[in-house]
Design an enzyme around this catalytic site. Structure first.
Site, PDB file in Angstrom:
ATOM      1  N   ARG A  36     113.241 -21.223  53.389  1.00  0.00           N
ATOM      2  CA  ARG A  36     112.403 -21.073  54.295  1.00  0.00           C
ATOM      3  C   ARG A  36     112.360 -19.951  55.312  1.00  0.00           C
ATOM      4  O   ARG A  36     111.383 -19.420  55.863  1.00  0.00           O
ATOM      5  CB  ARG A  36     112.499 -22.502  55.304  1.00  0.00           C
ATOM      6  N   LYS A 202     104.407 -43.524  44.293  1.00  0.00           N
ATOM      7  CA  LYS A 202     103.349 -44.737  44.615  1.00  0.00           C
ATOM      8  C   LYS A 202     101.961 -44.179  44.461  1.00  0.00           C
ATOM      9  O   LYS A 202     101.603 -43.215  44.991  1.00  0.00           O
ATOM     10  CB  LYS A 202     103.621 -45.010  46.090  1.00  0.00           C
TER      11      LYS A 202
HETATM   12  P1  ADP Z   1     106.350 -35.664  46.249  1.00  0.00           P
HETATM   13  O1  ADP Z   1     107.295 -35.764  47.389  1.00  0.00           O
HETATM   14  O2  ADP Z   1     106.273 -34.362  45.255  1.00  0.00           O
HETATM   15  O3  ADP Z   1     104.788 -35.940  46.634  1.00  0.00           O
HETATM   16  P2  ADP Z   1     106.642 -38.538  45.725  1.00  0.00           P
HETATM   17  O4  ADP Z   1     107.334 -38.505  47.167  1.00  0.00           O
HETATM   18  O5  ADP Z   1     105.675 -39.124  45.483  1.00  0.00           O
HETATM   19  O6  ADP Z   1     106.573 -37.049  45.377  1.00  0.00           O
HETATM   20  O7  ADP Z   1     107.499 -39.166  44.526  1.00  0.00           O
HETATM   21  C1  ADP Z   1     109.132 -38.853  44.348  1.00  0.00           C
HETATM   22  C2  ADP Z   1     109.741 -39.960  44.042  1.00  0.00           C
HETATM   23  O8  ADP Z   1     109.349 -40.902  43.090  1.00  0.00           O
HETATM   24  C3  ADP Z   1     111.132 -39.541  43.653  1.00  0.00           C
HETATM   25  O9  ADP Z   1     112.051 -39.742  44.534  1.00  0.00           O
HETATM   26  C4  ADP Z   1     111.496 -40.453  42.359  1.00  0.00           C
HETATM   27  O10 ADP Z   1     112.547 -40.743  42.212  1.00  0.00           O
HETATM   28  C5  ADP Z   1     110.381 -41.406  42.368  1.00  0.00           C
HETATM   29  N1  ADP Z   1     109.861 -41.912  41.056  1.00  0.00           N
HETATM   30  C6  ADP Z   1     109.463 -41.180  40.049  1.00  0.00           C
HETATM   31  N2  ADP Z   1     109.109 -41.934  38.942  1.00  0.00           N
HETATM   32  C7  ADP Z   1     109.680 -43.116  39.324  1.00  0.00           C
HETATM   33  C8  ADP Z   1     109.694 -44.361  38.449  1.00  0.00           C
HETATM   34  N3  ADP Z   1     109.466 -44.334  37.313  1.00  0.00           N
HETATM   35  N4  ADP Z   1     110.305 -45.278  39.089  1.00  0.00           N
HETATM   36  C9  ADP Z   1     110.653 -45.388  40.425  1.00  0.00           C
HETATM   37  N5  ADP Z   1     110.746 -44.079  41.191  1.00  0.00           N
HETATM   38  C10 ADP Z   1     110.183 -43.250  40.516  1.00  0.00           C
END
Ligand code: ADP
Ligand code: MG
Length: 396
Positions: A36, A202
């Protein structure tokens, strides 16, 4: 873009207040990833070349009580910045008062000063994070113009971005300019086909992004934990997989509106435990065992996603395709990253904190057009929601 950029304002010989994102990971006093700081150099070097007196504001972590101060002290960042710039960087250990004011007065053209963690002001009444009017006005009084180059906090209205900007002529720095041009361009006038990839944990976190991007995209690939709510909405059983019961109706509505735009997994990797060492098996989506949970896309799904990505001219990706922090469940994310990295003549963008971290960790950093520096801010931007830190900047 209708916001003023660095080259639209006069910074020559001015005292320029700059909000940067120096929220780097620390172990003790050691910075474990200075990405960063490196990302802010272009703007800072430009100002040095213009003979500006550069006063940098940044936050680190959360500072809610005195005990949070020491571990979120920006002094090591000033030192690292000095090494990267190859010039001395002054540091004010306080966020207001005589010591800070005198340090600013002592600056000559081309000098750089870093002010202590703006969130030190949160201890006594949440003044930074609550955008306290007096604080924003005070900080603004210390300079001639304001530049916001901290995309990571652009989705928040704080004293150090919105507060200062409301009192001075202002512009976005080169980093925010790039975020807005690349992501904004891909959303508003993409080269087609535009493929949106959504994953992560989610559905409820991504409602806004789905609603904004579905009408614009040619296809929307859905993977990760959020896919199971869509599968459940189709009447399938998802075992112990991540499921948001209260989002099933939303998922149904999206599937109706999407026609054939939505691309869902056809098989998944299920595990008997949420752990890298769990027993696993690949099953079709209509055969998820009741006691198992889906943690990654299966190989047939990766193949299907590859086919959809083939020939894409714009890709916007938010959210890992599985629990990619665990190597056993990173194959879906690696598959999609590989397929995206291979695209020729395409604009490829990753936005989202965990997605950006995953893509870098898995070694694809150089293969994308743009990996956003702002997790929450990039998701907010993908939703088409306002970014207060950018709205506050003067229009052209
Ligand atoms: P971002 O930060 O890129 O927006 P998110 O915070 O929405 O992404 O999601 C990331 C998280 O989702 C990770 O910690 C990952 O472990 C979790 N994740 C992805 N696929 C699954 C799954 N099938 N079951 C449970 N958790 C999941
Ligand atoms: Mg996240």
């Amino acid at each position: 873009m209708n916001k003023k950029t660095l080259k639209d304002i006069n910074v020559k010989d001015q005292t320029v207040l700059v909000r940067v994102d120096f929220n780097v990971p620390m172990e003790g006093e050691t910075i474990t990833d200075d990405g960063r700081i490196v990302a802010a150099l272009e703007t800072i070097n430009y100002l040095i070349d213009q003979g500006s007196k550069v006063v940098l504001f940044a936050h680190m972590g959360r500072v809610k009580e005195k005990a949070d101060k020491a571990k979120n002290d920006l002094a090591p960042v000033a030192k690292r910045l000095g090494e990267l710039l190859d010039q001395e960087v002054a540091f004010s250990p306080v966020t207001r008062g005589q010591e800070l004011e005198e340090a600013i007065k002592a600056l000559k053209g081309g000098d750089v000063l870093l002010v202590q963690n703006t969130r030190y002001e949160d201890i006594d009444g949440n003044k930074e994070s609550g955008n306290d009017a007096e604080l924003g006005k005070y900080w603004a009084s210390l300079g001639d113009v304001f530049v916001n180059d901290a995309f990571g906090t652009a989705h928040r209205a704080h004293a150090s971005n919105v507060g200062i900007a409301s009192h001075l002529d202002s512009a976005v720095g080169f980093l925010i300019q790039k975020e807005l041009e690349v992501i904004g361009g891909a959303i508003d006038h993409p080269k087609r086909p535009l493929i949106v990839i959504l994953g992560g944990a989610k559905v409820s976190d991504k409602i806004g992004a789905i609603e904004n991007l579905l009408p614009k995209a040619d296809k929307v690939i859905v993977g990760g934990g959020m896919a199971y709510t869509f599968l459940k909405a189709q009447g399938l059983e998802v075992g112990k997989s991540l499921l948001e019961e209260d989002q099933i109706d939303f998922a149904k509505k999206v599937m109706e509106e999407a026609d054939d735009k939505l691309v869902l997994p056809v098989d998944v990797v299920v595990a008997d435990d949420f752990s890298n060492d769990a027993n696993t098996q690949v099953v079709a989506i209509d055969a998820i065992p009741a006691d198992w949970e889906g943690l990654d896309c299966g190989p047939a799904t990766v193949k299907r996603f590859e086919e959809v990505l083939d020939g894409a001219k714009t890709v916007i990706w938010n959210g890992p395709m599985g629990v990619s922090e665990m190597p056993a469940f990173a194959h879906g994310t690696i598959g999609v990253a590989t397929a995206t990295a291979k695209l020729e003549d395409a604009t490829t963008i990753v936005g989202g904190g965990d997605s950006a971290a995953a893509v870098k960790e898995l070694g694809f950093e150089e293969d994308f057009t743009h990996i956003s520096t702002g997790g929450g801010a990039s998701l907010t931007y993908l939703e088409g929601s306002p970014l207060p830190g950018i709205d506050a900047i003067a229009d052209k």
